[in-house]
Design an enzyme around this catalytic site. Structure first.
Site, PDB file in Angstrom:
ATOM      1  N   LEU A   1       0.859  -1.190   0.062  1.00  0.00           N
ATOM      2  CA  LEU A   1       0.013  -0.077   0.025  1.00  0.00           C
ATOM      3  C   LEU A   1       0.724   1.258  -0.023  1.00  0.00           C
ATOM      4  CD1 LEU A   1      -2.992  -1.182   2.503  1.00  0.00           C
ATOM      5  CD2 LEU A   1      -2.837  -0.743  -0.024  1.00  0.00           C
TER       6      LEU A   1
ATOM      7  N   GLU B   1      -7.817  -6.171   2.613  1.00  0.00           N
ATOM      8  CA  GLU B   1      -6.812  -6.910   3.307  1.00  0.00           C
ATOM      9  C   GLU B   1      -6.984  -8.531   3.741  1.00  0.00           C
ATOM     10  OE1 GLU B   1      -3.853  -5.799   3.665  1.00  0.00           O
ATOM     11  OE2 GLU B   1      -3.884  -3.780   2.905  1.00  0.00           O
TER      12      GLU B   1
END
Length: 139
Positions: A12, A76
């Site tokens: 990320l 996630e």
């Protein structure tokens, strides 16, 4: 401190991944947190963070909207849980850390290796995931 501050240390932290997932790169600045190790995860190109005797470097993303948080939470892996971390500059942020007992590798994860060998395919994977996610949300 902004309640939407997210400490990112793995995939990320790459603008290409953020664009694939949330269509933008939020405000961000380099930060670190002591007492954490960014470890390889067996069979996965992305890492996990867990308590350790190292300093984890990454970025603090601010200004995430509630919808962006929901999307990132859905994206996630279940190996993670959202935990608060203290940053070396005295602030704090939230991060997706490995659940206790998660299988992690002995090696530290390398952002440089990820960028050189995994990033393009990973961005495609993120884009495909986002399309599936949006289709599910629409139905």
């Amino acid at each position: 401190m902004d309640p939407e501050a997210l400490f990112v240390y793995g995939s990320l932290q790459f603008p290409e991944v953020l664009f694939a997932l949330i269509d933008r790169v939020p405000d961000h600045e380099p930060v670190s947190t002591e007492g954490w190790r960014v470890a390889t995860l067996p069979g996965r190109p992305y890492p996990g963070i867990l308590p350790g005797d190292k300093t984890a470097n990454g970025y603090l993303l601010t200004g995430l909207s509630p919808e962006e948080w929901r999307l990132l939470d859905a994206f996630e892996d279940p190996v993670y849980e959202l935990v608060r971390v203290d940053l070396t500059d005295g602030r704090h942020g939230w991060t997706y850390a490995c659940n206790p007992g998660a299988e992690v590798g002995d090696d530290d994860w390398s952002a440089e290796e990820f960028e050189a060998h995994e990033l393009p395919a990973y961005v495609e994977r993120c884009s495909a995931w986002r399309q599936r996610y949006e289709s599910q949300q629409a139905s």
